[in-house]
Design a protein around this motif. Sequence first.
Motif, PDB file in Angstrom:
ATOM      1  N   GLU A  36      -7.629   6.365  12.679  1.00  0.00           N
ATOM      2  CA  GLU A  36      -7.860   6.532  11.239  1.00  0.00           C
ATOM      3  C   GLU A  36      -6.689   5.879  10.516  1.00  0.00           C
ATOM      4  O   GLU A  36      -5.854   6.524   9.889  1.00  0.00           O
ATOM      5  N   TRP A  37      -6.617   4.550  10.649  1.00  0.00           N
ATOM      6  CA  TRP A  37      -5.464   3.789  10.188  1.00  0.00           C
ATOM      7  C   TRP A  37      -5.229   3.920   8.688  1.00  0.00           C
ATOM      8  O   TRP A  37      -4.100   4.121   8.252  1.00  0.00           O
ATOM      9  N   GLU A  38      -6.284   3.803   7.918  1.00  0.00           N
ATOM     10  CA  GLU A  38      -6.138   3.850   6.465  1.00  0.00           C
ATOM     11  C   GLU A  38      -5.681   5.233   5.986  1.00  0.00           C
ATOM     12  O   GLU A  38      -4.846   5.339   5.092  1.00  0.00           O
ATOM     13  N   ALA A  67      -1.261  -3.246   4.192  1.00  0.00           N
ATOM     14  CA  ALA A  67      -2.306  -3.067   3.180  1.00  0.00           C
ATOM     15  C   ALA A  67      -3.162  -4.323   3.067  1.00  0.00           C
ATOM     16  O   ALA A  67      -4.387  -4.238   2.973  1.00  0.00           O
ATOM     17  N   THR A  68      -2.527  -5.471   3.111  1.00  0.00           N
ATOM     18  CA  THR A  68      -3.251  -6.739   3.045  1.00  0.00           C
ATOM     19  C   THR A  68      -4.173  -6.874   4.259  1.00  0.00           C
ATOM     20  O   THR A  68      -5.325  -7.282   4.123  1.00  0.00           O
ATOM     21  N   GLY A  69      -3.667  -6.495   5.420  1.00  0.00           N
ATOM     22  CA  GLY A  69      -4.469  -6.546   6.638  1.00  0.00           C
ATOM     23  C   GLY A  69      -5.674  -5.620   6.615  1.00  0.00           C
ATOM     24  O   GLY A  69      -6.672  -5.862   7.291  1.00  0.00           O
ATOM     25  N   MET A  70      -5.587  -4.548   5.821  1.00  0.00           N
ATOM     26  CA  MET A  70      -6.703  -3.603   5.694  1.00  0.00           C
ATOM     27  C   MET A  70      -7.567  -3.903   4.470  1.00  0.00           C
ATOM     28  O   MET A  70      -8.485  -3.151   4.157  1.00  0.00           O
ATOM     29  N   ASN A  71      -7.209  -4.973   3.759  1.00  0.00           N
ATOM     30  CA  ASN A  71      -7.908  -5.339   2.520  1.00  0.00           C
ATOM     31  C   ASN A  71      -7.828  -4.249   1.450  1.00  0.00           C
ATOM     32  O   ASN A  71      -8.779  -4.021   0.707  1.00  0.00           O
ATOM     33  N   LEU A  72      -6.683  -3.562   1.404  1.00  0.00           N
ATOM     34  CA  LEU A  72      -6.472  -2.552   0.376  1.00  0.00           C
ATOM     35  C   LEU A  72      -5.939  -3.213  -0.886  1.00  0.00           C
ATOM     36  O   LEU A  72      -5.121  -4.130  -0.808  1.00  0.00           O
ATOM     37  N   SER A  76      -3.061   0.633  -4.287  1.00  0.00           N
ATOM     38  CA  SER A  76      -2.973   1.680  -3.268  1.00  0.00           C
ATOM     39  C   SER A  76      -1.561   1.859  -2.708  1.00  0.00           C
ATOM     40  O   SER A  76      -1.310   2.792  -1.944  1.00  0.00           O
ATOM     41  N   TYR A  77      -0.639   0.965  -3.094  1.00  0.00           N
ATOM     42  CA  TYR A  77       0.732   1.079  -2.580  1.00  0.00           C
ATOM     43  C   TYR A  77       1.803   0.590  -3.553  1.00  0.00           C
ATOM     44  O   TYR A  77       2.980   0.867  -3.367  1.00  0.00           O
ATOM     45  N   ASN A  78       1.433  -0.128  -4.599  1.00  0.00           N
ATOM     46  CA  ASN A  78       2.419  -0.718  -5.503  1.00  0.00           C
ATOM     47  C   ASN A  78       3.343   0.301  -6.167  1.00  0.00           C
ATOM     48  O   ASN A  78       4.448  -0.040  -6.573  1.00  0.00           O
ATOM     49  N   PHE A  79       2.905   1.546  -6.260  1.00  0.00           N
ATOM     50  CA  PHE A  79       3.740   2.588  -6.851  1.00  0.00           C
ATOM     51  C   PHE A  79       5.033   2.788  -6.067  1.00  0.00           C
ATOM     52  O   PHE A  79       6.012   3.319  -6.587  1.00  0.00           O
TER      53      PHE A  79
END
Length: 87
Positions: A36-38, A67-72, A76-79
Motif C-alpha cells: 500500500e505504497w501510496e 510522488a512523481t513516480g506514483m503520478n501524485l 499531495s506533498y508540496n506543503f
Amino acid sequence: MRKQQEKYWTLLSAATALGLPPRDCANAKDMFDYAEWEVGFDIIVVQLYEFDIKITEHFFQQVEALATGMNLPPKSYNFLKKLIQPS
C-alpha cells in the motif's frame, strides 16, 4: 519496480532519522509490507507536517521523486516545503 519499492523504504528510513514518531513509522511500514505504497507515503508526509518535523532539501527531493513516480499531484506533498531547514 523493485528499485521503486526500495525508494519507499529509503524514505521511511530517512523520515525515521528525522524524528517521525515510532507509531507513524510502524503504520507506514505496515502499509509498505502490504504494498500500500501510496497510503504509507501519505502517512509519512502528513505526519511530518502535523508534528512540524524539520526536513532537508534532499529529503524533499526524495518525496518529490516518489510522488512523481506514483503520478501524485504536487498538492499531495508540496506543503512539506514549509519544513525545509535553511542550509
